[in-house]
Design a protein around this motif. Sequence first.
Motif, mmCIF file in Angstrom:
data_model
loop_
_atom_site.group_PDB
_atom_site.id
_atom_site.type_symbol
_atom_site.label_atom_id
_atom_site.label_comp_id
_atom_site.label_asym_id
_atom_site.label_seq_id
_atom_site.Cartn_x
_atom_site.Cartn_y
_atom_site.Cartn_z
ATOM 1 N N SER A 98 -50.554 12.426 -17.042
ATOM 2 C CA SER A 98 -51.019 13.369 -18.050
ATOM 3 C C SER A 98 -50.271 14.679 -17.873
ATOM 4 O O SER A 98 -49.758 14.976 -16.787
ATOM 5 C CB SER A 98 -52.535 13.597 -17.924
ATOM 6 O OG SER A 98 -52.867 14.100 -16.643
ATOM 7 N N TRP A 99 -50.198 15.470 -18.954
ATOM 8 C CA TRP A 99 -49.478 16.721 -18.891
ATOM 9 C C TRP A 99 -50.201 17.782 -19.702
ATOM 10 O O TRP A 99 -51.041 17.484 -20.544
ATOM 11 C CB TRP A 99 -48.046 16.545 -19.385
ATOM 12 C CG TRP A 99 -47.922 16.092 -20.806
ATOM 13 C CD1 TRP A 99 -47.767 16.864 -21.913
ATOM 14 C CD2 TRP A 99 -47.953 14.734 -21.286
ATOM 15 N NE1 TRP A 99 -47.694 16.100 -23.045
ATOM 16 C CE2 TRP A 99 -47.804 14.776 -22.691
ATOM 17 C CE3 TRP A 99 -48.098 13.492 -20.661
ATOM 18 C CZ2 TRP A 99 -47.802 13.628 -23.466
ATOM 19 C CZ3 TRP A 99 -48.083 12.350 -21.441
ATOM 20 C CH2 TRP A 99 -47.925 12.427 -22.825
ATOM 21 N N ASP A 100 -49.876 19.026 -19.428
ATOM 22 C CA ASP A 100 -50.526 20.159 -20.091
ATOM 23 C C ASP A 100 -49.481 21.221 -20.374
ATOM 24 O O ASP A 100 -48.723 21.613 -19.482
ATOM 25 C CB ASP A 100 -51.633 20.722 -19.191
ATOM 26 C CG ASP A 100 -52.374 21.864 -19.845
ATOM 27 O OD1 ASP A 100 -51.935 23.020 -19.673
ATOM 28 O OD2 ASP A 100 -53.378 21.621 -20.534
ATOM 29 N N GLU A 101 -49.431 21.682 -21.605
ATOM 30 C CA GLU A 101 -48.408 22.651 -22.001
ATOM 31 C C GLU A 101 -48.652 24.027 -21.396
ATOM 32 O O GLU A 101 -47.702 24.732 -21.032
ATOM 33 C CB GLU A 101 -48.344 22.744 -23.527
ATOM 34 C CG GLU A 101 -47.814 21.477 -24.186
ATOM 35 C CD GLU A 101 -47.574 21.646 -25.681
ATOM 36 O OE1 GLU A 101 -47.735 22.791 -26.176
ATOM 37 O OE2 GLU A 101 -47.228 20.657 -26.333
ATOM 38 N N ASP A 102 -49.923 24.435 -21.308
ATOM 39 C CA ASP A 102 -50.214 25.752 -20.727
ATOM 40 C C ASP A 102 -49.864 25.779 -19.238
ATOM 41 O O ASP A 102 -49.230 26.719 -18.754
ATOM 42 C CB ASP A 102 -51.689 26.111 -20.927
ATOM 43 C CG ASP A 102 -52.011 26.393 -22.386
ATOM 44 O OD1 ASP A 102 -51.408 27.308 -22.958
ATOM 45 O OD2 ASP A 102 -52.850 25.674 -22.957
ATOM 46 N N HIS A 103 -50.271 24.743 -18.524
ATOM 47 C CA HIS A 103 -49.935 24.648 -17.103
ATOM 48 C C HIS A 103 -48.444 24.349 -16.925
ATOM 49 O O HIS A 103 -47.871 24.647 -15.879
ATOM 50 C CB HIS A 103 -50.754 23.540 -16.442
ATOM 51 C CG HIS A 103 -52.199 23.872 -16.279
ATOM 52 N ND1 HIS A 103 -52.789 24.038 -15.037
ATOM 53 C CD2 HIS A 103 -53.189 24.067 -17.177
ATOM 54 C CE1 HIS A 103 -54.072 24.310 -15.187
ATOM 55 N NE2 HIS A 103 -54.341 24.328 -16.491
ATOM 56 N N ASN A 104 -47.837 23.723 -17.949
ATOM 57 C CA ASN A 104 -46.450 23.262 -17.903
ATOM 58 C C ASN A 104 -46.248 22.376 -16.676
ATOM 59 O O ASN A 104 -45.382 22.630 -15.834
ATOM 60 C CB ASN A 104 -45.463 24.433 -17.894
ATOM 61 C CG ASN A 104 -44.077 24.004 -18.362
ATOM 62 O OD1 ASN A 104 -43.864 22.867 -18.777
ATOM 63 N ND2 ASN A 104 -43.124 24.926 -18.295
ATOM 64 N N GLU A 149 -63.117 19.046 -17.803
ATOM 65 C CA GLU A 149 -62.216 17.903 -17.882
ATOM 66 C C GLU A 149 -61.787 17.459 -16.495
ATOM 67 O O GLU A 149 -61.730 18.248 -15.552
ATOM 68 C CB GLU A 149 -60.972 18.246 -18.711
ATOM 69 C CG GLU A 149 -60.119 19.347 -18.095
ATOM 70 C CD GLU A 149 -58.868 19.655 -18.903
ATOM 71 O OE1 GLU A 149 -58.650 19.006 -19.925
ATOM 72 O OE2 GLU A 149 -58.098 20.544 -18.476
ATOM 73 N N ILE A 150 -61.502 16.165 -16.391
ATOM 74 C CA ILE A 150 -60.909 15.587 -15.194
ATOM 75 C C ILE A 150 -59.426 15.386 -15.486
ATOM 76 O O ILE A 150 -59.051 14.833 -16.509
ATOM 77 C CB ILE A 150 -61.548 14.229 -14.848
ATOM 78 C CG1 ILE A 150 -63.051 14.387 -14.555
ATOM 79 C CG2 ILE A 150 -60.814 13.579 -13.686
ATOM 80 C CD1 ILE A 150 -63.374 15.067 -13.259
ATOM 81 N N VAL A 151 -58.575 15.831 -14.578
ATOM 82 C CA VAL A 151 -57.138 15.614 -14.710
ATOM 83 C C VAL A 151 -56.745 14.419 -13.852
ATOM 84 O O VAL A 151 -57.004 14.400 -12.651
ATOM 85 C CB VAL A 151 -56.344 16.861 -14.277
ATOM 86 C CG1 VAL A 151 -54.843 16.604 -14.414
ATOM 87 C CG2 VAL A 151 -56.754 18.073 -15.098
#
Length: 300
Positions: free
Chosen positions: A41-47, A265-267
């Motif tokens: 999984s990925w997150d744009e804010d966390h990059n 949320e769970i990452v």
Amino acid sequence: MAFSKIIECVPNFSEGRNINVIEKIVENFRAKDGVKLLDYSWDEDHNRCVVTVVGEPTPLKDAVVAAIGTAIKEINMNEHKGQHPRMGAVDVVPFIPIKNSTVEECVSLSKDVAKEIWEKYEMPSFLYENSASSSKRKNLAKIRKGEYEGMFEKMQEEDWHPDFGNNAPHPTAGVCAIGARAPLVAYNINLDTSNVDIANKIAKNIRHLSGGYRFVKAMGVELKDRNISQVSINMTDYTKTSLYRVFETVKFEAKRWGVNVIGSEIVGLVPMMALIESAEYYLGLEEFKPEQILETRIME
């Protein structure tokens, strides 16, 4: 998944915006004998991208080293910006014993990977948690302090020479932390405010280093695309500090600042018992046993 020995690895890569780069990295874990890709999984804010993979020691090591090589080639840390602290293209690589494996085996595996990525890619690394070469290197946050931009100067200090490699980060890929640890739950709680200072104050009150819960690491993060802030949490031992306890504490602390929790949320993946414990609390279940879960009985 008929592996005789299973070790889990959860490498974190400093890319959460370019899906093409993410897929190139993850491709190293697909269709490999002795390795199974469970999640990414990925997150744009966390990059940032988090991969969860399991396998037998040698094929897992080979896949992880190959993925690190791809990240080094594709990610330029001189251009990287994101909400999550980071010091390298592959920021952290933890190994976790799952089945017929030990912490000692994971420590040995972490050292093998650290040695190989230096020899192959000239990327230095620190050993952390159970693999740490000294007590001051156990905590990832202490190693990462200064982040990528500060590593050039930090690694010149005698106390912060890397465990593998020269005393300077890779010029575009930085430096990596590699180690063996217990299962960790990456758990984020969202607030109905864009004021990240409030999230940071709540994080300070719950994290262990500031006098909070023993097995909690936390920081505030701004989620610009949603115009909210987040308390980003690593639960380093959910058996000793429960998810529900942290969730309720964050709700309680948020009220002090006139904001509300709007979700969590769970990452990545989470051990089933971490969620069962919270279900027991919120539903008031008495004498509940994991054997009562239908899927658990079916898989026996």
